[in-house]
Design an enzyme around this catalytic site. Structure first.
Site, PDB file in Angstrom:
ATOM      1  N   TYR A 214       9.637 -15.547  24.429  1.00  0.00           N
ATOM      2  CA  TYR A 214       8.349 -16.129  24.779  1.00  0.00           C
ATOM      3  C   TYR A 214       8.328 -16.137  26.306  1.00  0.00           C
ATOM      4  O   TYR A 214       9.386 -16.238  26.932  1.00  0.00           O
ATOM      5  CB  TYR A 214       8.235 -17.556  24.239  1.00  0.00           C
ATOM      6  CG  TYR A 214       8.093 -17.630  22.729  1.00  0.00           C
ATOM      7  CD1 TYR A 214       6.914 -17.234  22.112  1.00  0.00           C
ATOM      8  CD2 TYR A 214       9.129 -18.085  21.931  1.00  0.00           C
ATOM      9  CE1 TYR A 214       6.775 -17.300  20.728  1.00  0.00           C
ATOM     10  CE2 TYR A 214       8.989 -18.155  20.542  1.00  0.00           C
ATOM     11  CZ  TYR A 214       7.809 -17.758  19.952  1.00  0.00           C
ATOM     12  OH  TYR A 214       7.669 -17.823  18.590  1.00  0.00           O
TER      13      TYR A 214
ATOM     14  N   SER B 118      15.779 -14.596  17.622  1.00  0.00           N
ATOM     15  CA  SER B 118      14.792 -15.516  18.195  1.00  0.00           C
ATOM     16  C   SER B 118      15.351 -16.198  19.436  1.00  0.00           C
ATOM     17  O   SER B 118      16.524 -16.575  19.471  1.00  0.00           O
ATOM     18  CB  SER B 118      14.431 -16.593  17.160  1.00  0.00           C
ATOM     19  OG  SER B 118      13.695 -17.640  17.775  1.00  0.00           O
TER      20      SER B 118
ATOM     21  N   LYS C  78       5.014  -8.199  19.713  1.00  0.00           N
ATOM     22  CA  LYS C  78       5.002  -8.675  18.317  1.00  0.00           C
ATOM     23  C   LYS C  78       3.815  -9.609  18.085  1.00  0.00           C
ATOM     24  O   LYS C  78       3.643 -10.588  18.821  1.00  0.00           O
ATOM     25  CB  LYS C  78       6.305  -9.434  18.027  1.00  0.00           C
ATOM     26  CG  LYS C  78       6.347 -10.132  16.670  1.00  0.00           C
ATOM     27  CD  LYS C  78       7.732 -10.699  16.391  1.00  0.00           C
ATOM     28  CE  LYS C  78       7.838 -11.344  15.027  1.00  0.00           C
ATOM     29  NZ  LYS C  78       7.250 -12.680  14.942  1.00  0.00           N
TER      30      LYS C  78
ATOM     31  N   HIS D 222       2.897 -13.459  12.220  1.00  0.00           N
ATOM     32  CA  HIS D 222       3.894 -14.531  12.334  1.00  0.00           C
ATOM     33  C   HIS D 222       4.152 -15.175  10.955  1.00  0.00           C
ATOM     34  O   HIS D 222       4.347 -16.383  10.834  1.00  0.00           O
ATOM     35  CB  HIS D 222       3.395 -15.581  13.335  1.00  0.00           C
ATOM     36  CG  HIS D 222       4.464 -16.256  14.138  1.00  0.00           C
ATOM     37  ND1 HIS D 222       4.694 -16.007  15.473  1.00  0.00           N
ATOM     38  CD2 HIS D 222       5.375 -17.209  13.805  1.00  0.00           C
ATOM     39  CE1 HIS D 222       5.671 -16.780  15.924  1.00  0.00           C
ATOM     40  NE2 HIS D 222       6.122 -17.508  14.925  1.00  0.00           N
TER      41      HIS D 222
HETATM   42  C1  FMN Z   1      11.267 -20.235   9.784  1.00  0.00           C
HETATM   43  C2  FMN Z   1      10.640 -19.178  10.615  1.00  0.00           C
HETATM   44  C3  FMN Z   1      10.855 -19.173  11.986  1.00  0.00           C
HETATM   45  C4  FMN Z   1      10.277 -18.194  12.780  1.00  0.00           C
HETATM   46  N1  FMN Z   1      10.583 -18.170  14.104  1.00  0.00           N
HETATM   47  C5  FMN Z   1      10.071 -17.183  14.877  1.00  0.00           C
HETATM   48  C6  FMN Z   1      10.441 -17.088  16.235  1.00  0.00           C
HETATM   49  O1  FMN Z   1      11.227 -17.869  16.741  1.00  0.00           O
HETATM   50  N2  FMN Z   1       9.874 -16.104  16.954  1.00  0.00           N
HETATM   51  C7  FMN Z   1       9.010 -15.196  16.417  1.00  0.00           C
HETATM   52  O2  FMN Z   1       8.540 -14.306  17.097  1.00  0.00           O
HETATM   53  N3  FMN Z   1       8.667 -15.250  15.119  1.00  0.00           N
HETATM   54  C8  FMN Z   1       9.181 -16.219  14.345  1.00  0.00           C
HETATM   55  N4  FMN Z   1       8.859 -16.252  13.012  1.00  0.00           N
HETATM   56  C9  FMN Z   1       7.975 -15.237  12.438  1.00  0.00           C
HETATM   57  C10 FMN Z   1       8.786 -14.022  11.897  1.00  0.00           C
HETATM   58  O3  FMN Z   1       9.409 -13.320  12.930  1.00  0.00           O
HETATM   59  C11 FMN Z   1       7.930 -13.026  11.141  1.00  0.00           C
HETATM   60  O4  FMN Z   1       6.855 -12.619  11.942  1.00  0.00           O
HETATM   61  C12 FMN Z   1       7.376 -13.487   9.792  1.00  0.00           C
HETATM   62  O5  FMN Z   1       7.955 -14.655   9.310  1.00  0.00           O
HETATM   63  C13 FMN Z   1       7.566 -12.353   8.793  1.00  0.00           C
HETATM   64  O6  FMN Z   1       7.089 -12.707   7.555  1.00  0.00           O
HETATM   65  P1  FMN Z   1       8.037 -13.044   6.291  1.00  0.00           P
HETATM   66  O7  FMN Z   1       8.642 -14.369   6.561  1.00  0.00           O
HETATM   67  O8  FMN Z   1       7.026 -13.048   5.197  1.00  0.00           O
HETATM   68  O9  FMN Z   1       9.063 -11.929   6.161  1.00  0.00           O
HETATM   69  C14 FMN Z   1       9.433 -17.226  12.207  1.00  0.00           C
HETATM   70  C15 FMN Z   1       9.215 -17.230  10.827  1.00  0.00           C
HETATM   71  C16 FMN Z   1       9.810 -18.180  10.034  1.00  0.00           C
HETATM   72  C17 FMN Z   1       9.541 -18.155   8.549  1.00  0.00           C
HETATM   73  C1  COI Z   2      10.435 -22.979  17.262  1.00  0.00           C
HETATM   74  C2  COI Z   2       9.223 -22.174  16.884  1.00  0.00           C
HETATM   75  C3  COI Z   2       8.496 -21.838  18.110  1.00  0.00           C
HETATM   76  C4  COI Z   2       9.631 -20.949  16.135  1.00  0.00           C
HETATM   77  C5  COI Z   2       8.499 -20.206  15.507  1.00  0.00           C
HETATM   78  O1  COI Z   2       8.015 -19.244  16.039  1.00  0.00           O
HETATM   79  C6  COI Z   2       8.022 -20.585  14.213  1.00  0.00           C
HETATM   80  O2  COI Z   2       8.424 -21.635  13.688  1.00  0.00           O
HETATM   81  O3  COI Z   2       7.192 -19.854  13.648  1.00  0.00           O
END
Ligand code: FMN
Ligand code: COI
Length: 398
Positions: A136, A111, A246, A270
């Site tokens: 992003y 990330s 994505k 997401h």
């Molecule tokens: C705590 C957390 C932070 C995340 N941060 C990002 C991020 O910074 N960028 C992003 O593209 N997706 C982010 N995501 C989404 C994940 O990449 C992903 O799409 C999703 O969580 C997958 O589902 P799962 O948690 O059920 O495996 C985040 C998800 C979580 C749970």
């Molecule tokens: C800091 C956030 C933008 C990270 C994210 O994508 C999320 O929390 O789902």
């Protein structure tokens, strides 16, 4: 670490340990989905709607989960999805995750909002696996460009542009908890002087952020006018790295991803943290695979908690899958060892599912192995799965 009476033997166990051991607000941030959390919940439950359709008396004496991604052979189709702030789970944060992913042979998508710089994260891998950089696109393109340049220089193999978050989703749990990341953590990718925009305040400084400003800073920095033209087409002018989009859930956007020269798409909502009420990722996958027509690669994330979930995603045409929360839970349990355990549990369950379903390698897994009683389309209208044909070709080579 929480006291836990027993050895964690599945992802659910890791979830329970993490829930019990993490500070309430940090747990809430990792766990939460947007609004009513329909999409978050549906991501996991939707897998149950697909039943396996196993074959018997096939040679499964040697199971291989190898596949290829972007032309490179990889040991496993299971990778780490980009997640912000791994240090909320463990003091070694992304360094621990990186070591776990590399030793497991899993692709790690880092990330932009990591609490460890991209250079330090990739250095842990020792060339053992691929790293992709999640991006992003900011209003000030120079900020995004500087991250792209650093990712290229550091050896990242692809750019993953997240397109489902022009504004941060509304996570009620975070609002209730007044979640604000601890001030001792730093979003290290923004500490490099090359990404500091003095005028625009593009550097989210956790030491200065408050519960009110954390989400708002994200929105203020992002470019809500982003489009295929000013986002993807622009990115292609500044890099030759493959671009993976994505957050795709529809055939229409898949067609645009092809048109704009992307190398792949990640079917994702997401983790249910953005628009609530969308299709579960696994339900969106078939239409994306159909639209991709083998012209670009299709990956997915969202709700994977068991090896059989991975198997189902592969059967429906995903080339690889990514997990987020399970790895964070593993990290919260035992740092690097815990993150590796999360990957190993899923990997061994995938291998077991493959053996019991009668598939010795990923090339043999196709749409004929899933059956959806409530919607016979998957089984009886031959799915257009890229998975099927591509994997049969691959199987012939393995
Ligand atoms: C705590 C957390 C932070 C995340 N941060 C990002 C991020 O910074 N960028 C992003 O593209 N997706 C982010 N995501 C989404 C994940 O990449 C992903 O799409 C999703 O969580 C997958 O589902 P799962 O948690 O059920 O495996 C985040 C998800 C979580 C749970
Ligand atoms: C800091 C956030 C933008 C990270 C994210 O994508 C999320 O929390 O789902």
């Amino acid at each position: 670490m929480a006291t836990y009476a027993g050895v964690p033997v599945c992802i659910k166990d890791l979830e329970n340990i993490a829930r019990a051991s993490m500070p309430v607000d940090a747990w809430g941030y990792y766990d939460s989905g947007a609004n009513s959390e329909q999409t978050k919940l549906n991501n996991t439950f939707a897998f149950d709607e697909y039943r396996l359709h196993p074959r018997m008396l096939r040679d499964v004496s040697a199971i291989s989960t190898e596949t290829t991604v972007l032309g490179q052979r990889i040991r496993t189709p299971l990778g780490v999805a980009p997640c912000a702030m791994h240090k909320l789970a463990h003091s070694e944060g992304e360094l621990a995750t990186s070591r776990a992913a590399a030793s497991h042979g899993s692709i790690m998508i880092l990330s932009t909002y990591s609490t460890t710089s991209l250079e330090r994260v990739i250095a842990q891998g020792g060339g053992a696996t691929q790293y992709w950089m999640q991006l992003y696109v900011y209003r000030d393109r120079a900020v995004s460009e500087s991250i792209v340049r650093r990712a290229e220089k550091a050896g990242f193999k692809a750019l993953v542009l997240t397109v489902d978050a022009p504004i941060l989703g509304r996570r009620l749990v975070d609002a209730r908890n007044k979640f604000n990341p601890p001030a001792h953590l730093h979003l290290e990718n923004f500490m490099d002087p090359s990404v500091v925009n003095q005028a625009g305040g593009y550097v989210p400084d956790l030491a200065k952020s408050t519960a009110e400003t954390f989400g708002a800073t994200f929105g203020a920095n992002g470019d809500q006018s982003l489009s295929w033209e000013n986002g993807i087409a622009w990115l292609k002018t500044i890099t030759t790295l493959p671009i993976i989009v994505k957050g795709i859930l529809t055939k229409e956007d898949t067609e645009l991803a092809i048109q704009y020269g992307c190398a792949g798409v990640i079917v994702s909502n997401h983790g249910g943290r953005q628009l609530d009420g969308t299709l579960a990722s696994i339900d969106a996958l078939p239409q994306v695979v159909e639209a991709a027509q083998d012209k670009i690669e299709v990956y997915m994330d969202g709700g994977i908690r068991r090896g059989s979930d991975i198997f189902k995603a592969l059967a429906l045409g995903a080339r690889a899958v990514f997990v987020a929360r399970p790895v964070l839970w593993g990290l919260a349990y035992k740092g690097e060892e815990g993150a590796r355990l999360a990957l190993e549990l899923l990997q061994s369950e995938l291998e077991l599912t493959m053996a019991l379903a009668g598939t010795a390698n990923t090339g043999q897994i196709d749409e004929s192995f899933v059956y959806q009683p409530t919607n016979r389309w998957v089984r009886y209208k031959p799915a257009p799965a890229q998975g099927g044909r591509r994997r049969r070709e691959l199987a012939a080579k393995l």
